[in-house]
Write an enzyme that holds these catalytic residues in place. Structure first.
Site, mmCIF file in Angstrom:
data_model
loop_
_atom_site.group_PDB
_atom_site.id
_atom_site.type_symbol
_atom_site.label_atom_id
_atom_site.label_comp_id
_atom_site.label_asym_id
_atom_site.label_seq_id
_atom_site.Cartn_x
_atom_site.Cartn_y
_atom_site.Cartn_z
ATOM 1 N N LEU A 1 5.447 -38.770 -1.020
ATOM 2 C CA LEU A 1 5.263 -37.596 -0.647
ATOM 3 C C LEU A 1 5.183 -36.497 -1.580
ATOM 4 O O LEU A 1 5.701 -36.682 -2.732
ATOM 5 C CB LEU A 1 6.561 -37.085 0.355
ATOM 6 C CG LEU A 1 6.728 -37.790 1.633
ATOM 7 C CD1 LEU A 1 8.254 -37.391 2.155
ATOM 8 C CD2 LEU A 1 5.634 -37.524 2.700
ATOM 9 N N GLU A 2 4.385 -35.536 -1.462
ATOM 10 C CA GLU A 2 3.865 -34.629 -2.886
ATOM 11 C C GLU A 2 5.186 -33.880 -3.369
ATOM 12 O O GLU A 2 4.878 -33.530 -4.546
ATOM 13 C CB GLU A 2 2.847 -33.502 -2.406
ATOM 14 C CG GLU A 2 3.084 -32.679 -1.523
ATOM 15 C CD GLU A 2 2.032 -31.737 -1.275
ATOM 16 O OE1 GLU A 2 0.863 -32.172 -0.952
ATOM 17 O OE2 GLU A 2 2.102 -30.552 -0.685
ATOM 18 N N GLY A 3 6.121 -33.607 -2.617
ATOM 19 C CA GLY A 3 7.259 -32.932 -3.514
ATOM 20 C C GLY A 3 7.935 -33.823 -4.471
ATOM 21 O O GLY A 3 9.016 -33.607 -5.160
ATOM 22 N N GLY A 4 7.307 -34.902 -4.846
ATOM 23 C CA GLY A 4 7.788 -35.753 -6.161
ATOM 24 C C GLY A 4 8.472 -37.129 -5.581
ATOM 25 O O GLY A 4 9.407 -37.534 -6.146
#
Lengths: 317, 250
Positions: B49-52
């Site tokens: 997921l792009e949140g890291g």
């Protein structure tokens, strides 16, 4: 972006003092660094580790003509628009989340020509901060090529001198001030976070001035005991503000979960009254208190305990 | 158990995911489809997921609303920063990318920025977020969206996320030399792209749906593949897992 910006950013940083000395100040003192018409970068992402204590103080003090930049922006940027503090948003996305629908105040301002939404892809914005943090004027990337985003942002491409490949050249972005919230810091400004770091590191190292708020101020010894958790060294931080629950109603990883009921109240106010609804929110939650600690006290211990418990349940054991 | 439109789309999308791959998912349907695949045919699918967040394992009934929050991070073996996640994508580590779309056109271009002119839009939409990066950098991209004429348009008002741009070789000519949009999953059909022209075409139908229905819901002329199959209906075990993930108890 001009040569002057790039060279000036370096020259200015060289001119800063980097003393190891106590940097603890109140939010009121810290935010005096922000002047009208400056570019303020907001740390965290969407509703995670947003420096709310610092933002509320900046909104309380009032500014005009600001540009705000943020990776994914939540309703805090709407508060800057509705209050008249900002008229330009540099970001990849604005909203809260699907269940709350489109951002009403942003729509009102952008569709009405009252504010500018400068849109970049998520990575492109991240690379803009990174280029600035690296001290170079641009970075090459394979993202955003061919899109209308690249066109409206006025980007150029660059040809690789070794392979002749065509890459997008993303220009460095140097915010005037970066505002960040962290889990803990010492009085010198060594700052630690738990969990994901969002774009905070590059944003801070790109900025001309950095204000950090922290859930708690700890001893330098405690920082030294876990040095790999340190996100920023003292010399990249100008001032430190102690701010327990300083990201509320947004989340602080491992400490408290986002208070989505608070979001519901904000969205209801905007649905009912548009930007006036957002201004009523400001009157109630920002201007209605002398400082952020009083706002947090107003939230009440039961609600804060609930948010803490939810966060505790989400820590993998 | 009668499946909802969203459930049909999610299940169809989940079946596209193979084991031992890495999928870059957003919240909502992409994450649900990935989590469902992880509990069925792809137990070693890594969800990013792009949140890291690398290796997300969301708790049933507590699915994240955002890709940047604790619910999304639960159980992950690695947390990093956002730019770093996208640089993994640029390097080529992510086999699949998943996207939704406010508008998608015949060449798989996506608009999530604005209806009308970008400078002074009729409707200002949320923006790219990571969508542009996902479609530019992941290896195989799936688009998941409900099938209606206002979404499936001749030409998007604004190319937030480039699919095949103007078709043929135009994607690669723009510098997007890696990755391809492979499938579009809707509540009515499964679509892919003609190998040469890169024009979207009808590949398979959801159970009980006709070609005419799909054409009526598409705002551009839609070619049909030589042989059209009907997709298998959602199975009870797929629905049960999906509802468990969603926290639906009855």
């Amino acid at each position: 972006m001009t040569t002057a910006d790039f060279r000036q950013a370096r020259a200015e940083l060289e001119g800063h003092e980097r003393p190891v000395r106590e940097k603890l100040v109140t939010a009121e003192e810290a935010l005096r660094v922000v002047e009208d018409d400056q570019h303020v970068a907001i740390g965290g992402t969407l509703y995670s580790r947003t420096p709310m204590a610092l933002l509320f103080e900046l909104l309380r003090q009032g500014r005009s003509g600001l540009t705000v930049s943020r990776p994914l922006s939540c309703y805090e940027v709407e508060l800057f628009l509705a209050s008249g503090a900002a008229r330009r948003v540099v970001t990849s996305w604005v909203g809260i989340g699907l269940q709350w629908g489109l951002a009403g105040v942003l729509r009102e301002y952008v569709e009405g020509g009252l504010a500018t939404f400068e849109e970049w892809s998520h990575l492109a914005l991240g690379l803009r901060y990174k280029a600035a943090a690296m001290g170079v004027p641009f970075l090459p990337t394979l993202t955003m090529l061919g899109s209308d985003l690249a066109t409206v942002a006025g980007t150029s491409t660059v040809t690789c001198p070794y392979t002749n490949e065509n890459l997008l050249a993303v220009p460095a972005l140097h915010p005037d001030v970066a505002l960040l919230h962290v889990h803990r810091a010492d009085m010198y400004g060594n700052a630690q976070v738990d969990g994901y770091r969002h774009m905070d590191v590059d944003m801070a190292r790109a900025a001309r001035r950095v204000v950090v708020s922290a859930e708690e101020i700890v001893s330098p010894e405690r920082i030294r005991a876990a040095p790999a958790d340190t996100m920023l060294p003292h010399f990249a931080v100008d001032v430190v503000v102690e701010a327990p629950y300083g990201a509320y109603p947004h989340e602080c990883y491992g400490r408290y979960e986002a208070d989505t009921e608070h979001f519901d109240d904000y969205v209801s106010a905007v649905r009912a009254g548009g930007a006036d609804g957002a201004r009523r929110y400001l009157d109630e939650h920002v201007h209605g208190y002398p400082d952020f600690a009083a706002f947090i006290a107003g939230v009440g211990p039961e609600r804060l305990a609930r948010q803490r418990k939810q966060a505790e349940e989400l820590m993998y054991r | 158990m009668t499946a909802t439109q969203d459930e049909i789309m999610t299940i169809t999308a989940s079946r596209l995911l193979a084991d031992d791959k890495v999928v870059f998912a957003g919240v909502g349907m992409p994450l649900l489809a990935s989590a469902l695949a992880g509990r069925r045919q792809a137990p070693n699918l890594t969800v990013v997921l792009e949140g890291g967040i690398i290796g997300a394992q969301p708790l049933p009934g507590r699915l994240p609303i955002s890709t940047n929050e604790m619910r999304a991070a639960y159980g992950a073996p690695m947390l990093t920063d956002i730019t770093d996640i996208f640089l993994f994508a640029q390097r080529g580590f992510f086999d699949y990318g998943f996207l939704g779309a406010a508008q998608v056109d015949r060449y798989g271009n996506i608009n999530t920025s604005c209806i009308g002119r970008h400078e002074l839009p009729k409707v200002r939409l949320p923006g790219s977020g990571g969508a542009n990066d996902i479609i530019s950098l992941c290896t195989e991209i799936f688009i998941v969206t409900t099938h209606e004429p206002r979404r499936f348009v001749e030409r998007v008002d604004f190319v937030t996320s480039p699919g095949y741009l103007h078709g043929w070789g135009s994607r690669a000519e723009s510098g997007l030399v890696f990755g391809q949009v492979s499938k579009v999953v809707t509540d009515l059909a499964l679509l892919d792209f003609e190998p040469e022209s890169k024009h979207m075409r009808l590949r398979a139908l959801q159970p009980g749906v006709t070609v005419d229905q799909v054409r009526a819901a598409t705002g551009f002329e839609l070619p049909v593949a030589d042989s059209i199959e009907e997709l298998p209906a959602p199975r009870p075990d797929e629905l049960a897992i999906l509802r468990d993930l969603n926290g639906v108890t009855d």
